[in-house]
Design an enzyme around this catalytic site. Structure first.
Site, PDB file in Angstrom:
ATOM      1  N   ARG A 184       0.788  -1.230   0.000  1.00 42.23           N
ATOM      2  CA  ARG A 184       0.000   0.000   0.000  1.00 42.23           C
ATOM      3  C   ARG A 184       0.821   1.281   0.000  1.00 42.23           C
ATOM      4  O   ARG A 184       1.871   1.358   0.626  1.00 42.23           O
ATOM      5  CB  ARG A 184      -0.913   0.011   1.233  1.00 42.23           C
ATOM      6  CG  ARG A 184      -1.954  -1.069   1.175  1.00 42.23           C
ATOM      7  CD  ARG A 184      -2.809  -1.135   2.432  1.00 42.23           C
ATOM      8  NE  ARG A 184      -3.862  -2.133   2.245  1.00 42.23           N
ATOM      9  CZ  ARG A 184      -3.683  -3.450   2.349  1.00 42.23           C
ATOM     10  NH1 ARG A 184      -2.513  -3.948   2.680  1.00 42.23           N
ATOM     11  NH2 ARG A 184      -4.687  -4.276   2.130  1.00 42.23           N
ATOM     12  N   HIS A 201      -0.878  -2.548  -4.481  1.00 48.32           N
ATOM     13  CA  HIS A 201      -0.273  -3.366  -5.542  1.00 48.32           C
ATOM     14  C   HIS A 201      -0.316  -2.684  -6.912  1.00 48.32           C
ATOM     15  O   HIS A 201      -0.586  -3.316  -7.929  1.00 48.32           O
ATOM     16  CB  HIS A 201      -0.968  -4.727  -5.612  1.00 48.32           C
ATOM     17  CG  HIS A 201      -0.755  -5.575  -4.383  1.00 48.32           C
ATOM     18  ND1 HIS A 201       0.371  -5.504  -3.605  1.00 48.32           N
ATOM     19  CD2 HIS A 201      -1.549  -6.527  -3.802  1.00 48.32           C
ATOM     20  CE1 HIS A 201       0.275  -6.381  -2.606  1.00 48.32           C
ATOM     21  NE2 HIS A 201      -0.872  -6.996  -2.690  1.00 48.32           N
ATOM     22  N   HIS A 223       3.142 -12.563  -6.103  1.00 44.53           N
ATOM     23  CA  HIS A 223       2.038 -12.784  -5.168  1.00 44.53           C
ATOM     24  C   HIS A 223       1.508 -14.219  -5.217  1.00 44.53           C
ATOM     25  O   HIS A 223       0.305 -14.447  -5.314  1.00 44.53           O
ATOM     26  CB  HIS A 223       0.925 -11.782  -5.455  1.00 44.53           C
ATOM     27  CG  HIS A 223       0.139 -11.374  -4.262  1.00 44.53           C
ATOM     28  ND1 HIS A 223      -0.659 -12.246  -3.552  1.00 44.53           N
ATOM     29  CD2 HIS A 223       0.037 -10.181  -3.641  1.00 44.53           C
ATOM     30  CE1 HIS A 223      -1.230 -11.592  -2.559  1.00 44.53           C
ATOM     31  NE2 HIS A 223      -0.825 -10.339  -2.582  1.00 44.53           N
ATOM     32  N   ASP A 256      -0.825  -9.798   8.157  1.00 39.66           N
ATOM     33  CA  ASP A 256      -0.759  -9.116   6.866  1.00 39.66           C
ATOM     34  C   ASP A 256       0.190  -7.945   7.082  1.00 39.66           C
ATOM     35  O   ASP A 256      -0.205  -6.786   7.004  1.00 39.66           O
ATOM     36  CB  ASP A 256      -2.155  -8.652   6.441  1.00 39.66           C
ATOM     37  CG  ASP A 256      -2.180  -8.133   5.013  1.00 39.66           C
ATOM     38  OD1 ASP A 256      -1.108  -8.124   4.370  1.00 39.66           O
ATOM     39  OD2 ASP A 256      -3.264  -7.735   4.549  1.00 39.66           O
ATOM     40  N   GLU A 269       5.754 -12.272   0.468  1.00 39.43           N
ATOM     41  CA  GLU A 269       6.097 -11.324  -0.595  1.00 39.43           C
ATOM     42  C   GLU A 269       7.356 -10.554  -0.220  1.00 39.43           C
ATOM     43  O   GLU A 269       7.341  -9.753   0.713  1.00 39.43           O
ATOM     44  CB  GLU A 269       4.933 -10.360  -0.817  1.00 39.43           C
ATOM     45  CG  GLU A 269       3.629 -11.051  -1.151  1.00 39.43           C
ATOM     46  CD  GLU A 269       2.423 -10.217  -0.743  1.00 39.43           C
ATOM     47  OE1 GLU A 269       2.233  -9.128  -1.306  1.00 39.43           O
ATOM     48  OE2 GLU A 269       1.675 -10.649   0.150  1.00 39.43           O
TER      49      GLU A 269
HETATM   50  C1  BGC Z   1      -1.903  -7.550   1.046  1.00 38.78           C
HETATM   51  C2  BGC Z   1      -3.281  -7.780   1.580  1.00 38.78           C
HETATM   52  C3  BGC Z   1      -4.225  -7.870   0.423  1.00 38.78           C
HETATM   53  C4  BGC Z   1      -3.770  -8.975  -0.477  1.00 38.78           C
HETATM   54  C5  BGC Z   1      -4.578  -9.009  -1.726  1.00 38.78           C
HETATM   55  C6  BGC Z   1      -1.539  -8.705   0.218  1.00 38.78           C
HETATM   56  O1  BGC Z   1      -0.272  -8.564  -0.295  1.00 38.78           O
HETATM   57  O2  BGC Z   1      -0.953  -7.350   2.063  1.00 38.78           O
HETATM   58  O3  BGC Z   1      -3.656  -6.751   2.445  1.00 38.78           O
HETATM   59  O4  BGC Z   1      -5.536  -8.063   0.825  1.00 38.78           O
HETATM   60  O5  BGC Z   1      -2.455  -8.799  -0.853  1.00 38.78           O
HETATM   61  O6  BGC Z   1      -5.236 -10.153  -1.875  1.00 38.78           O
END
Ligand code: BGC
Length: 371
Positions: A100, A125, A199, A271, A337
């Site tokens: 973010r 992203h 991802h 997260d 990630e």
């Molecule tokens: C983020 C999550 C997000 C997800 C998307 C992750 O990399 O940290 O907050 O909901 O990606 O599916």
């Protein structure tokens, strides 16, 4: 890795075309505008990888257990449509900025840039049309005992609000040991910010097999970056000692997941970005190990990056169906990630994500599998 029956851990395996010269390429589907999306299948050292030209998506990644039984250990879909319309970034390349950027804005060299926002008021992203949603040029290659794919994409100046024309090259390599290595490179013609990642949602027991809460995870990090209710880092790293965030010794993912820790409440689980003890390094160093005690399959992550986002699949809600024909529910996979820290463009104390003309962004992550 123990050689599975039939010797598949040796050599390049059957996922090559008849001449044995290059990975199998096939039509996977078409976008609404008719653009053809291809799928490339390659195999080396016992690891089988299927990659889409759409989003550079890892559509499946198969590895054996000790008895040579293969499983697809990454979540995904069978067809192109759900990748376009509802995928939570399954297997995708992420850019221009992984995770973010608060309020979808940042200031660089005195100029403020407004980004595509797609997560409340934040940019997540790379925004609505991030690198997971673009069509990549894909070229197969063979080098010594390695095989792989070279993916390129040029993001126009201003795309998703980011400054600079960004020329991106991502190399997926399968080594003769069965490692999956990712090398990222990018250059720009104007000062910008970049933070690329991948991802993949891991479930080492196989996609569709249920929860990963029994997987054991180890992360080489004594600190992490706590977030506010919007999942934006506060900017002050915190010690993991004495908290559910302590993965310095391997523990089951689910062990502390139900602690009423405010950080876990904000994110509905893990997260967060772990501040890797090794920091940014010129060569990839081992930062995380994930093991499924049931199958014995193990994933080791090494990276040059200073951060690792461990996401425990909190937002999977039973509405998506994988290639196994089974639904994905909360905790049915997890993401590791490798990255620079979230919201770095607004956090001067974090390692910089600024890329200037004349510089080359470089980042490498290696996924090694054993059983
Ligand atoms: C983020 C999550 C997000 C997800 C998307 C992750 O990399 O940290 O907050 O909901 O990606 O599916």
């Amino acid at each position: 890795m123990t050689a599975p029956e039939g010797g598949l851990a040796e050599g390049r395996g059957p996922l090559f075309d008849e001449s044995g010269a290059s990975p199998v390429k096939e039509l996977f589907g078409k976008l609404a505008d008719g653009t053809e999306i291809h799928r490339w299948s390659l195999e080396n050292g016992g690891t089988r990888l299927r990659v889409l030209s759409y989003g550079g998506i890892v559509q499946s990644l198969e590895i054996p257990d000790a008895e040579g039984r293969y499983a697809n250990v990454s979540l995904g879909f069978d067809t192109i449509e759900p990748y376009v319309s509802e995928s939570p970034y399954f297997g995708a390349l992420i850019g221009r900025y992984g995770n973010r950027i608060g309020e979808g804005r940042f200031t660089l060299d005195g100029e403020t840039y407004a980004l595509s926002v797609n997560d409340g008021g934040n940019s997540l992203h790379g925004g609505v049309g991030g690198f997971d949603k673009v069509v990549w040029e894909v070229e197969p290659f063979e080098r010594d005992s390695d095989v792989g794919l070279c993916l390129t994409y040029t993001s126009p100046d201003g795309e998703m609000g980011f400054p600079g024309t960004l020329a991106v090259k991502v190399t997926y390599t399968l080594t003769s040991r069965g490692d999956w290595r990712i090398d990222y490179e990018a250059t720009t013609d104007r000062a910008t910010v970049v933070n690329l990642t991948s991802h993949v949602y891991w479930n080492l027991a196989g996609e569709g097999s249920g929860s990963v809460h029994h997987h054991e995870l180890e992360i080489a990090a004594g600190r992490y970056t706590p977030v506010d209710a919007r999942l934006i880092p506060t900017g002050e790293p915190a010690e993991v000692a004495g908290t559910p965030f302590d993965f310095r010794r391997a523990k089951p993912v689910g062990a502390d997941l139900r602690h009423a820790d405010q950080q876990l409440l904000y994110a509905k689980g893990f997260d967060h970005n772990w501040v890797l003890d090794k920091g940014a390094t010129a060569e990839p160093e081992k930062v995380a190990v994930l093991r499924d005690p049931g199958s014995g399959r193990m994933l080791m992550v090494s990276t040059t990056e200073p951060g690792l986002q461990f996401y425990s699949g909190n937002f999977l809600d039973g509405t998506l169906v994988g290639p196994s024909g089974r639904t994905y529910r909360q905790g049915d996979a997890l993401c590791l990630e490798t990255q620079h820290f979230p919201d770095s463009p607004n956090k001067p104390s974090f390692p910089s994500t600024v890329l200037r003309p004349g510089q080359t962004y470089r980042s490498t992550t290696v996924h090694s599998f054993t059983c």
